[in-house]
Design an enzyme around this catalytic site. Structure first.
Site, mmCIF file in Angstrom:
data_model
loop_
_atom_site.group_PDB
_atom_site.id
_atom_site.type_symbol
_atom_site.label_atom_id
_atom_site.label_comp_id
_atom_site.label_asym_id
_atom_site.label_seq_id
_atom_site.Cartn_x
_atom_site.Cartn_y
_atom_site.Cartn_z
ATOM 1 N N GLU A 312 0.786 -1.368 -0.097
ATOM 2 C CA GLU A 312 0.101 -0.136 0.048
ATOM 3 C C GLU A 312 0.840 1.159 0.007
ATOM 4 O O GLU A 312 0.337 2.146 0.750
ATOM 5 C CB GLU A 312 -0.980 0.149 1.112
HETATM 6 C C1 ACM Z 1 -2.327 -5.046 3.764
HETATM 7 O O1 ACM Z 1 -3.587 -5.562 4.020
HETATM 8 N N1 ACM Z 1 -2.484 -3.958 3.455
HETATM 9 C C2 ACM Z 1 -1.424 -6.211 3.891
#
Ligand code: ACM
Length: 687
Positions: A312
């Site tokens: 992310e």
């Molecule tokens: C995640 O859920 N960003 C690994």
């Protein structure tokens, strides 16, 4: 001749039409690979006498002593006697978890004793977990049933991620959850130790790290980590730490602004939203910092695997900083459309971090997003985005883990986590690629789980994932899983888990001296809203927001609602059941009586609990859900009466009921009425 041929062809079809006999799984979870039950018993008179035959191993004897002590306490007979039957444990070598040593075992119970045979001590530990589940009470007397079990795991990596960054989880919390993991044969604790909101390991090299950036207090000292690792090792569980980077690092940057991509001083991060803040991967000082930190952290965790997150990072800060954007252009990190390629820069960052990890004899684990050109094949990919990235990873030569489908923080059902198989029969992979699928991990992200309620957010649903990862792929019977899940839930309580106790204590606190039973009745049919809806429903949570409201005491999956719905479903689907009339068999009558009794309790509960809800400002927001519980119970009682008497419901009545149900499905206080949201649709269909 032709007729005979047709008959022969028809036979297998007829066999298919019959439901397969349900395997006799009793109270075992995960279901072993092969079980053969006998008729006899080994009665418990006193703790078994241990005879251990194997090379020195620090885990097996203490694990056996703990087990025998627990069973003795349970059965009320703790004094060893000279004539007690033997528990004979033989294993070939001390198993090394980090080498994926075998966990296979055989376990035989006969009327005269118990024999465990395993190639390694790890197999012996798994056998002891099974032996504990075999312990059975029959009218106040305890025994082990006669049985012959040959067992081995389907996958070598069966993990549980515990996020200790969003809420700090004291050592005692980690330890009791390690006990829970051992009971269901999970073997990897993935310890998520840093995130935007906190860095949870004491650093001597960078002492601001675990203090300055932490939104809520709490960190582990080196001695505490050692203690946890020893506790895990004694249960045959490995510990893989995660230090998430380059994104999810606000806490690091609060403490050490020189890591930041933008020229900014950040305050501690007071939100659960993704911060989209990332390290500056173009500065050498970023790497010297990471290298010094890894030099300190890697020796604390002996496992060869080291998780560096990588998830992310949307690259917005890299694009926004002209110097970083220029760096990307100068180094050819440009996409076909001419814009800068953050993935290329992150891959370069990964390669640098990987080189350091290699220097410290670690293998890298990361989330899907680290997959990219130049990533050495022994880096492990943990897939949270879906099967596709799991398969891409193994096709490119990486070992990989599945976590997509196993996010237990989403408050979904155990059945929904039980279904995803890392390697379904139709997986589009070669035999070689299949071997690289190491297993999977249940993921307990902790934005909405503190040290008090976290057990109830993990258990018992994580046990469904444990079974998926241990048992043969053919073990898929959902009602049987739920039946055994309840048995395991009780076992976990005796092991010290607080998944049932802690929510009850919250309710007692909320009742503030008033009778708690009506509040328990209400909470038992509520569930938190699903997926990440809690972030977006009328309340802004920060890391300081206490998790002490009704939604926090509500189970992730309501057992009361599930059993009610399963019974209703079975009644509606019984042979000869029509939507105009219920069958009149004794079984159907019993089911109907149970449903009515439940509905009566729920119908009357609102009058009992409303005064309490109105008294307490924190409870008042749940008043509509209590009202709706009565409304839905009343509707269901009416509908059952119509069905029982064979009176067709009018179109208006059904339409009105539908409308009321829709209202009853609306959440309040980030909780929803599981009784209403999961009702079988056919109940309201026009016949
Ligand atoms: C995640 O859920 N960003 C690994």
């Amino acid at each position: 001749m032709l007729r005979l041929l047709l008959l022969l062809l028809a036979l297998p079809l007829a066999a298919l039409a019959q439901p397969a006999a349900r395997p006799d799984t009793r109270q075992l979870l995960p279901v072993p690979a092969a079980v053969s039950w006998g008729q006899s018993r080994l009665p418990w008179q006193a703790p078994l006498r241990l005879r251990l035959d194997g090379p020195a191993d620090p885990a097996v004897a203490p694990a056996t002593e703990r087990l025998l002590a627990r069973l003795g306490r349970q059965a009320g007979r703790t004094k060893p006697t000279a004539q007690a039957p033997l528990l004979q444990i033989r294993y070939g070598k001390a198993g090394r978890m980090e080498s994926f040593d075998e966990e296979r075992y055989s376990l035989r119970v006969t009327p005269t004793g118990v024999t465990i045979d395993a190639p390694t001590s790890l197999g012996a530990l798994r056998a002891l977990a099974t032996l504990e589940q075999l312990f059975t009470a029959d009218r106040g007397r305890y025994y082990f049933p006669e049985v012959d079990i040959q067992d081995q795991p389907r996958f070598a990596w069966r993990g549980l991620l515990i996020d200790a960054a969003r809420h700090f989880m004291p050592v005692s919390v980690i330890k009791r959850n390690l006990d829970g993991m051992a009971a269901v044969k999970l073997n990897v604790l993935h310890w998520h130790l840093s995130d935007d909101q906190a860095f949870r390991v004491e650093s001597k090299v960078f002492p601001r790290l675990h203090r300055a950036g932490n939104t809520t207090p709490g960190f582990y000292t080196a001695a505490q980590i050692k203690d946890v690792l020893a506790y895990a090792a004694a249960r045959g569980i490995r510990v893989v730490p995660e230090f998430d980077m380059p994104g999810h690092t606000t806490a690091w940057q609060v403490a050490y602004p020189r890591l930041a991509s933008l020229d900014t001083i950040y305050p501690p991060y007071q939100s659960w939203r993704l911060s989209n803040i990332a390290f500056d991967p173009t500065k050498e000082t970023t790497y010297t910092f990471i290298d010094s930190l890894l030099a300190e952290l890697t020796p604390l965790f002996p496992d060869p695997y080291f998780h560096v997150g990588g998830d992310e990072n949307d690259g917005r800060q890299w694009r926004r900083n002209p110097r970083i954007a220029q760096y990307m252009r100068a180094n050819g990190m440009v996409k076909r459309d001419g814009t800068v390629d953050k993935h290329a820069l992150q891959t370069q960052f990964n390669r640098r971090v990987l080189a350091m990890l290699t220097k410290y004899q670690k293998k890298m684990v990361g989330w899907d997003e680290i997959l990219g050109p130049g990533l050495p094949p022994d880096a492990v990919i943990q897939s949270w985005q879906g099967k596709k990235s799991l398969y891409n990873a193994v096709k490119e030569g990486h070992p990989a883990l599945l976590s997509s489908g196993y996010y237990i923080d989403l408050n979904l059902t155990a059945a929904s986590h039980y279904a995803p198989d890392p390697l379904p029969a139709d997986a589009p992979l070669t035999a070689e690629e299949k071997k690289r699928v190491l297993g999977g991990e249940a993921a307990m992200w902790a934005e909405y789980a503190d040290s008090v309620v976290v057990d109830s957010r993990i258990w018992p649903r994580a046990a469904a994932v444990a079974e998926r990862l241990w048992s043969p792929a053919t073990v898929t019977d959902v009602p049987d899983m739920y039946r055994r899940l309840q048995v395991v839930a009780a076992e976990l309580e005796t092991l010290g888990l607080q998944h049932r106790r802690a929510p009850q204590q919250l309710l007692t606190m909320m009742a503030a001296g008033q009778p708690v039973a009506p509040l328990q009745t209400l909470a038992a049919v509520l569930e938190p809203v699903k997926e990440y809806k809690r972030h977006f429903q009328g309340r802004t949570y920060t890391p300081q927001t206490p998790l002490n409201r009704l939604v926090d005491a509500a189970p992730a999956e309501s057992e009361a609602a599930r059993v009610f719905h399963a019974t209703l479903d079975s009644l509606l689907k019984a042979p000869r059941a029509k939507l105009t009339e219920l069958p009149k068999t004794p079984a159907s009558r019993r089911q109907l009586a149970y449903l009515r009794q439940q509905l009566n309790t729920w119908q009357q509960n609102d009058a009992r609990v409303q005064p309490l809800l109105q008294l307490n400002p924190d409870l008042r927001e749940y008043a509509p859900l209590s009202t709706q519980l009565t409304v839905v119970a009343t509707l269901l009682l009416q509908r059952l009466e119509q069905l029982e008497k064979g009176q067709p419901a009018s179109a208006e009545w059904l339409a009105g009921a539908q409308k009321q149900l829709e209202t009853a499905q609306k959440p309040a206080g980030q909780a929803e009425l599981a009784l209403a949201t999961k009702l079988p649709k056919e109940l309201w269909a026009q016949p």
